[in-house]
Scaffold this motif. Structure first.
Motif, PDB file in Angstrom:
ATOM      1  N   ALA A   1       4.141  13.186   7.657  1.00 18.56           N
ATOM      2  CA  ALA A   1       3.631  14.534   7.363  1.00 18.56           C
ATOM      3  C   ALA A   1       2.789  14.535   6.084  1.00 18.56           C
ATOM      4  N   GLY A   2       2.018  13.459   5.918  1.00 20.06           N
ATOM      5  CA  GLY A   2       1.094  13.389   4.787  1.00 20.06           C
ATOM      6  C   GLY A   2       1.733  12.985   3.471  1.00 20.06           C
ATOM      7  N   GLN A   3       2.979  12.564   3.488  1.00 21.33           N
ATOM      8  CA  GLN A   3       3.659  12.205   2.237  1.00 21.33           C
ATOM      9  C   GLN A   3       3.432  10.757   1.826  1.00 21.33           C
ATOM     10  N   VAL A   4       3.136   9.882   2.785  1.00 13.78           N
ATOM     11  CA  VAL A   4       2.961   8.456   2.484  1.00 13.78           C
ATOM     12  C   VAL A   4       1.565   8.014   2.904  1.00 13.78           C
ATOM     13  N   SER A   5       0.734   7.660   1.931  1.00 13.41           N
ATOM     14  CA  SER A   5      -0.602   7.125   2.214  1.00 13.41           C
ATOM     15  C   SER A   5      -0.539   5.605   2.308  1.00 13.41           C
ATOM     16  N   VAL A   6      -1.505   5.053   2.997  1.00 16.28           N
ATOM     17  CA  VAL A   6      -1.589   3.587   3.118  1.00 16.28           C
ATOM     18  C   VAL A   6      -3.014   3.171   2.749  1.00 16.28           C
ATOM     19  N   PRO A   7      -3.347   3.157   1.449  1.00 12.93           N
ATOM     20  CA  PRO A   7      -4.715   2.839   1.013  1.00 12.93           C
ATOM     21  C   PRO A   7      -4.946   1.332   0.954  1.00 12.93           C
TER      22      PRO A   7
ATOM     23  N   ALA B   1       0.834  -1.207   0.000  1.00 11.27           N
ATOM     24  CA  ALA B   1       0.000   0.000   0.000  1.00 11.27           C
ATOM     25  C   ALA B   1       0.866   1.253   0.000  1.00 11.27           C
ATOM     26  N   MET B   2       1.933   1.244   0.770  1.00 10.60           N
ATOM     27  CA  MET B   2       2.850   2.388   0.789  1.00 10.60           C
ATOM     28  C   MET B   2       3.486   2.621  -0.580  1.00 10.60           C
ATOM     29  N   ALA B   3       3.632   1.529  -1.341  1.00 15.19           N
ATOM     30  CA  ALA B   3       4.251   1.624  -2.669  1.00 15.19           C
ATOM     31  C   ALA B   3       3.251   1.989  -3.764  1.00 15.19           C
ATOM     32  N   GLY B   4       1.954   2.157  -3.395  1.00 13.36           N
ATOM     33  CA  GLY B   4       0.985   2.624  -4.371  1.00 13.36           C
ATOM     34  C   GLY B   4      -0.066   1.622  -4.797  1.00 13.36           C
TER      35      GLY B   4
END
Length: 367
Positions: free
Chosen positions: A135-141, A100-103
């Protein structure tokens, strides 16, 4: 040749479809769909829509899932998108968080959420906190999903509700569907959400068929995260619940209706974020509140709702103290007779409502 020389038979055959079969949209719309199939449909549609969506977990592929929720998806999408894992929740949940961190958009299935305790570090410390810590740079969808809550005949270590556990954690969204429409609409929204979502399904509801509307059959059907549903409108008391507790609340409402007591049943759907506005509006109408859940009493979902009522203007709307109806404060017994007493049933809800309304019951019944 026999058909050619039999106009009577031809006339009879031509009338068969007209007389004996119906394909009207009204009929199709009322065809019930099980929660299991609704979840399967949601994942299938989202995997078709977005190639970044994939599923991983124990037995999700060749075996079609322990509860057959992923039935047919491995044959359709192959090994790269429906992945059987070893028996290591800590391992495959960590892989899913990294993906998820990788997109990518993983759906991480726990065979039961009791096994998710092996992976709770990844769920809470990695998935839930990374967006804040970066700080909002890495999402975990991603979605963590699987059966939750009281099961049948599996004793203390495999029969507990994790709604309060995970909803305690900032950074997670926590959903608890009741019906088939809840299951499909919420799961599709969870898969598309930019944040990690915990989807707590109920094992004992997987095989239950609910009405499925035309709208729900659409591939575009979504339910908003954080919005409750009023399952039943009433004017005398508010029952707030989620998951299988909705079934018990609806059963109690039917019993109470025969006594003239109208219950307003709120299906939370989303535990975090919680739709307190809908609860507050209902309390302003009924002036009484009972919360119903399968989890333990201390620090539970009902405790959170009651605290919010106490800290808001809703407190002044109450004509009696709010009542929390929960599971018994003990590990789940193995004996069937004790197991049945460990979680709320419709009669327990009726007793709680009676206690809250007190001597108003007779007055309400005479109206």
């Amino acid at each position: 040749m026999a058909l050619k020389s039999s106009p009577v038979l031809f006339a009879w055959l031509s009338r068969l479809p007209r007389r004996n079969f119906s394909t009207s949209r009204a009929l199709l719309a009322t065809k019930p769909v099980t929660v299991r199939d609704a979840l399967n449909q949601a994942m299938d549609e989202e995997m078709q829509r977005d190639e970044k969506v994939f599923i991983m977990g124990e037995e999700v592929a060749q075996y079609d899932g322990a509860y057959k929720v992923t039935r047919g998806l491995w044959k359709k999408y192959g090994d790269k998108r429906v992945i059987d894992t070893p028996i290591t929740e800590m391992g495959f949940s960590g892989l899913a968080v990294g993906a998820a961190m990788a997109g990518l958009r993983p759906i991480c299935e726990f065979m039961t959420f009791n096994f998710a305790m092996q992976a709770i570090d990844h769920v809470v410390n990695s998935a839930a906190k990374t967006f804040y810590m970066s700080a909002g740079q890495v999402s975990v969808p991603m979605v963590f999903r699987g059966p939750n809550g009281a099961s049948a005949g599996v004793a203390a270590q495999h029969s507990q509700c994790f709604g309060a556990w995970y909803s305690h954690c900032p950074g997670l969204k926590v959903l608890m569907p009741y019906s088939s429409e809840d299951a499909k609409g919420l799961l599709k929204s969870a898969i598309r959400d930019p944040d990690p979502v915990v989807m707590l399904e109920d094992e004992l509801l997987y095989g239950v068929a609910f009405p499925f509307s035309d709208e729900a059959q659409s591939a575009d059907f979504l339910l908003p995260i954080g919005k409750a549903k009023i399952e039943l409108e009433g004017r005398h008391i508010t029952l707030v619940c989620a998951g299988r507790a909705v079934e018990h609340a609806m059963g109690a409402a039917k019993i109470l209706a025969e006594k003239g007591v109208e219950c307003e049943v709120i299906n939370l759907r989303s535990i975090r974020p919680m739709d307190f506005e809908t609860i507050a509006r209902s309390i302003a109408k009924t002036h009484h509140l009972v919360t119903v859940e399968q989890g333990w009493p201390q620090s539970g979902i009902g405790a959170e709702i009651c605290a919010r009522v106490m800290e808001s203007p809703s407190f002044f709307e109450l004509d009696a103290p709010a009542w929390r109806l929960t599971g018994v404060d003990t590990p789940m017994p193995y004996a069937r007779s004790l197991e049945a007493l460990a979680v709320p049933r419709p009669n327990d809800v009726v007793a709680a409502v009676t206690a809250v309304l007190g001597n108003r019951i007779s007055a309400v019944s005479s109206q």
